[in-house]
Motif scaffolding. Structure first.
Motif, PDB file in Angstrom:
ATOM      1  N   UNK A 104      34.541 -34.998 124.586  1.00 42.49           N
ATOM      2  CA  UNK A 104      35.390 -35.324 123.446  1.00 42.49           C
ATOM      3  C   UNK A 104      36.286 -34.186 122.992  1.00 42.49           C
ATOM      4  N   UNK A 105      36.419 -33.145 123.813  1.00 40.66           N
ATOM      5  CA  UNK A 105      37.242 -31.976 123.466  1.00 40.66           C
ATOM      6  C   UNK A 105      38.612 -32.083 124.134  1.00 40.66           C
ATOM      7  N   UNK A 106      39.634 -31.626 123.418  1.00 40.64           N
ATOM      8  CA  UNK A 106      40.982 -31.643 123.990  1.00 40.64           C
ATOM      9  C   UNK A 106      41.053 -30.724 125.207  1.00 40.64           C
ATOM     10  N   UNK A 107      41.850 -31.119 126.164  1.00 36.12           N
ATOM     11  CA  UNK A 107      42.114 -30.276 127.326  1.00 36.12           C
ATOM     12  C   UNK A 107      43.401 -29.473 127.138  1.00 36.12           C
ATOM     13  N   UNK A 108      44.091 -29.699 126.021  1.00 33.37           N
ATOM     14  CA  UNK A 108      45.343 -29.009 125.732  1.00 33.37           C
ATOM     15  C   UNK A 108      45.016 -27.691 125.042  1.00 33.37           C
ATOM     16  N   UNK A 109      45.366 -26.590 125.686  1.00 32.42           N
ATOM     17  CA  UNK A 109      45.087 -25.266 125.138  1.00 32.42           C
ATOM     18  C   UNK A 109      46.093 -24.850 124.076  1.00 32.42           C
ATOM     19  N   UNK A 110      47.381 -25.191 124.306  1.00 36.18           N
ATOM     20  CA  UNK A 110      48.449 -24.836 123.372  1.00 36.18           C
ATOM     21  C   UNK A 110      49.511 -25.921 123.405  1.00 36.18           C
ATOM     22  N   UNK A 111      50.150 -26.130 122.255  1.00 32.05           N
ATOM     23  CA  UNK A 111      51.265 -27.066 122.134  1.00 32.05           C
ATOM     24  C   UNK A 111      52.347 -26.356 121.327  1.00 32.05           C
ATOM     25  N   UNK A 112      53.467 -26.025 121.988  1.00 30.76           N
ATOM     26  CA  UNK A 112      54.596 -25.366 121.325  1.00 30.76           C
ATOM     27  C   UNK A 112      55.725 -26.373 121.207  1.00 30.76           C
ATOM     28  N   UNK A 113      56.108 -26.696 119.987  1.00 29.91           N
ATOM     29  CA  UNK A 113      57.176 -27.658 119.734  1.00 29.91           C
ATOM     30  C   UNK A 113      58.434 -26.901 119.325  1.00 29.91           C
ATOM     31  N   UNK A 114      59.442 -26.939 120.196  1.00 27.69           N
ATOM     32  CA  UNK A 114      60.715 -26.266 119.933  1.00 27.69           C
ATOM     33  C   UNK A 114      61.536 -26.986 118.865  1.00 27.69           C
ATOM     34  N   UNK A 115      61.224 -28.242 118.577  1.00 27.50           N
ATOM     35  CA  UNK A 115      62.079 -29.035 117.688  1.00 27.50           C
ATOM     36  C   UNK A 115      61.772 -28.852 116.206  1.00 27.50           C
ATOM     37  N   UNK A 116      60.703 -28.153 115.872  1.00 26.93           N
ATOM     38  CA  UNK A 116      60.324 -27.982 114.471  1.00 26.93           C
ATOM     39  C   UNK A 116      60.893 -26.690 113.893  1.00 26.93           C
ATOM     40  N   UNK A 117      61.134 -26.676 112.581  1.00 33.06           N
ATOM     41  CA  UNK A 117      61.651 -25.452 111.951  1.00 33.06           C
ATOM     42  C   UNK A 117      60.597 -24.347 111.967  1.00 33.06           C
ATOM     43  N   UNK A 118      61.057 -23.135 111.844  1.00 32.34           N
ATOM     44  CA  UNK A 118      60.159 -21.986 111.839  1.00 32.34           C
ATOM     45  C   UNK A 118      59.166 -22.087 110.691  1.00 32.34           C
ATOM     46  N   UNK A 119      57.951 -21.602 110.935  1.00 34.81           N
ATOM     47  CA  UNK A 119      56.879 -21.617 109.937  1.00 34.81           C
ATOM     48  C   UNK A 119      55.939 -20.472 110.264  1.00 34.81           C
ATOM     49  N   UNK A 120      54.816 -20.432 109.584  1.00 36.05           N
ATOM     50  CA  UNK A 120      53.845 -19.355 109.800  1.00 36.05           C
ATOM     51  C   UNK A 120      53.349 -19.309 111.239  1.00 36.05           C
ATOM     52  N   UNK A 121      53.357 -20.445 111.924  1.00 35.22           N
ATOM     53  CA  UNK A 121      52.860 -20.494 113.301  1.00 35.22           C
ATOM     54  C   UNK A 121      53.981 -20.452 114.346  1.00 35.22           C
ATOM     55  N   UNK A 122      55.150 -19.938 113.956  1.00 32.92           N
ATOM     56  CA  UNK A 122      56.239 -19.742 114.917  1.00 32.92           C
ATOM     57  C   UNK A 122      55.837 -18.619 115.869  1.00 32.92           C
ATOM     58  N   UNK A 123      55.865 -18.882 117.182  1.00 30.39           N
ATOM     59  CA  UNK A 123      55.410 -17.854 118.123  1.00 30.39           C
ATOM     60  C   UNK A 123      56.416 -16.715 118.278  1.00 30.39           C
ATOM     61  N   UNK A 124      55.895 -15.536 118.337  1.00 35.03           N
ATOM     62  CA  UNK A 124      56.705 -14.348 118.583  1.00 35.03           C
ATOM     63  C   UNK A 124      56.434 -13.880 119.997  1.00 35.03           C
ATOM     64  N   UNK A 125      57.374 -13.357 120.697  1.00 40.49           N
ATOM     65  CA  UNK A 125      58.664 -12.838 120.245  1.00 40.49           C
ATOM     66  C   UNK A 125      59.783 -13.876 120.254  1.00 40.49           C
ATOM     67  N   UNK A 148      58.560 -21.056 130.020  1.00 34.10           N
ATOM     68  CA  UNK A 148      57.855 -20.567 131.217  1.00 34.10           C
ATOM     69  C   UNK A 148      57.158 -19.245 130.918  1.00 34.10           C
ATOM     70  N   UNK A 149      57.852 -18.358 130.239  1.00 36.82           N
ATOM     71  CA  UNK A 149      57.284 -17.071 129.870  1.00 36.82           C
ATOM     72  C   UNK A 149      56.040 -17.275 128.988  1.00 36.82           C
ATOM     73  N   UNK A 150      56.143 -18.150 127.998  1.00 35.96           N
ATOM     74  CA  UNK A 150      55.028 -18.469 127.101  1.00 35.96           C
ATOM     75  C   UNK A 150      53.811 -18.959 127.897  1.00 35.96           C
ATOM     76  N   UNK A 151      54.043 -19.893 128.800  1.00 37.36           N
ATOM     77  CA  UNK A 151      52.946 -20.461 129.598  1.00 37.36           C
ATOM     78  C   UNK A 151      52.291 -19.386 130.460  1.00 37.36           C
ATOM     79  N   UNK A 152      53.093 -18.589 131.151  1.00 34.07           N
ATOM     80  CA  UNK A 152      52.530 -17.539 132.006  1.00 34.07           C
ATOM     81  C   UNK A 152      51.776 -16.491 131.192  1.00 34.07           C
ATOM     82  N   UNK A 153      52.300 -16.124 130.023  1.00 32.44           N
ATOM     83  CA  UNK A 153      51.604 -15.135 129.187  1.00 32.44           C
ATOM     84  C   UNK A 153      50.286 -15.674 128.661  1.00 32.44           C
ATOM     85  N   UNK A 154      50.254 -16.931 128.262  1.00 28.17           N
ATOM     86  CA  UNK A 154      48.989 -17.536 127.799  1.00 28.17           C
ATOM     87  C   UNK A 154      47.993 -17.589 128.951  1.00 28.17           C
ATOM     88  N   UNK A 155      48.451 -17.976 130.136  1.00 25.04           N
ATOM     89  CA  UNK A 155      47.567 -18.019 131.303  1.00 25.04           C
ATOM     90  C   UNK A 155      47.029 -16.634 131.627  1.00 25.04           C
TER      91      UNK A 155
END
Length: 188
Positions: A50-71, A144-151
């Motif tokens: 019953x656990x998600x298999x999705x490790x991260x979900x980055x949505x480019x369409x949302x406005x910046x917030x506290x969880x905006x990924x850097x850099x 692509x950079x985000x995915x490779x860095x998380x991996x």
């Protein structure tokens, strides 16, 4: 279902047949999908516990917030804990293209007991693109950079699926985004 109509050998690969020395199911591999999002509540993206298999979900369409990924400085990102707790603020809501693509690659078949993807044991990272962002092609390189860095941070290999594109540009692989993506691959 007439098995003579099957045009692939995915089941044999999953079982390690056809001259393979071991089964290949995507175990301990991350597949990153850059697309129009994902319905991560779909049963094929949830494991047998019953656990998600999705490790991260980055949505480019949302406005910046506290969880905006850097850099990168745009969009919002959630991790598996957020997704599991139903606090992720994104989910594919428009075309189901991203969910279909991720299903072909990573479905574990648990939703209906069949239709496994090519890598049913893979871990998943989703990047929901926003075609309206300035320099859109460069946001794909960021994905692509985000995915490779998380991996890399998890010590796992990654594969990235880019089932998207535009009619703009040279299409010769010499645009800045293509060059950057090629450099990312060369570094690996």
């Amino acid at each position: 279902n007439d098995s003579s109509l099957v045009k692939h050998h995915v089941t044999e690969v999953h079982n390690g047949l056809g001259g393979l020395q071991t089964p290949f199911t995507g175990k301990d591999v991350i597949i990153g999908y850059v697309d129009q999002g994902l319905d991560y509540t779909h049963g094929d993206f949830i494991d047998e516990n019953g656990q998600t298999r999705v490790l991260f979900y980055w949505d480019h369409s949302l406005p910046n917030a506290a969880n905006t990924p850097m850099p990168y400085g745009y969009g919002q990102v959630w991790d598996a804990g957020d997704i599991q707790a139903a606090t992720c603020g994104s989910n594919e809501e428009t075309t189901a293209h991203g969910t279909s693509v991720a299903g072909a690659g990573s479905s574990n078949g648990l939703a209906n007991g069949k239709q496994k993807g090519v890598a049913p044991d893979s871990k998943i990272i989703i990047v929901e693109t926003n075609f309206n962002l300035p320099n859109w092609n460069l946001t794909i390189a960021d994905a692509c950079d985000f995915i490779f860095k998380k991996a890399d941070s998890l010590g796992l290999p990654a594969v990235v699926n880019l089932s998207l594109g535009s009619y703009l540009g040279s299409h010769d692989g010499d645009d800045p985004a293509s060059i950057l993506m090629e450099q990312l691959l060369d570094e690996k």
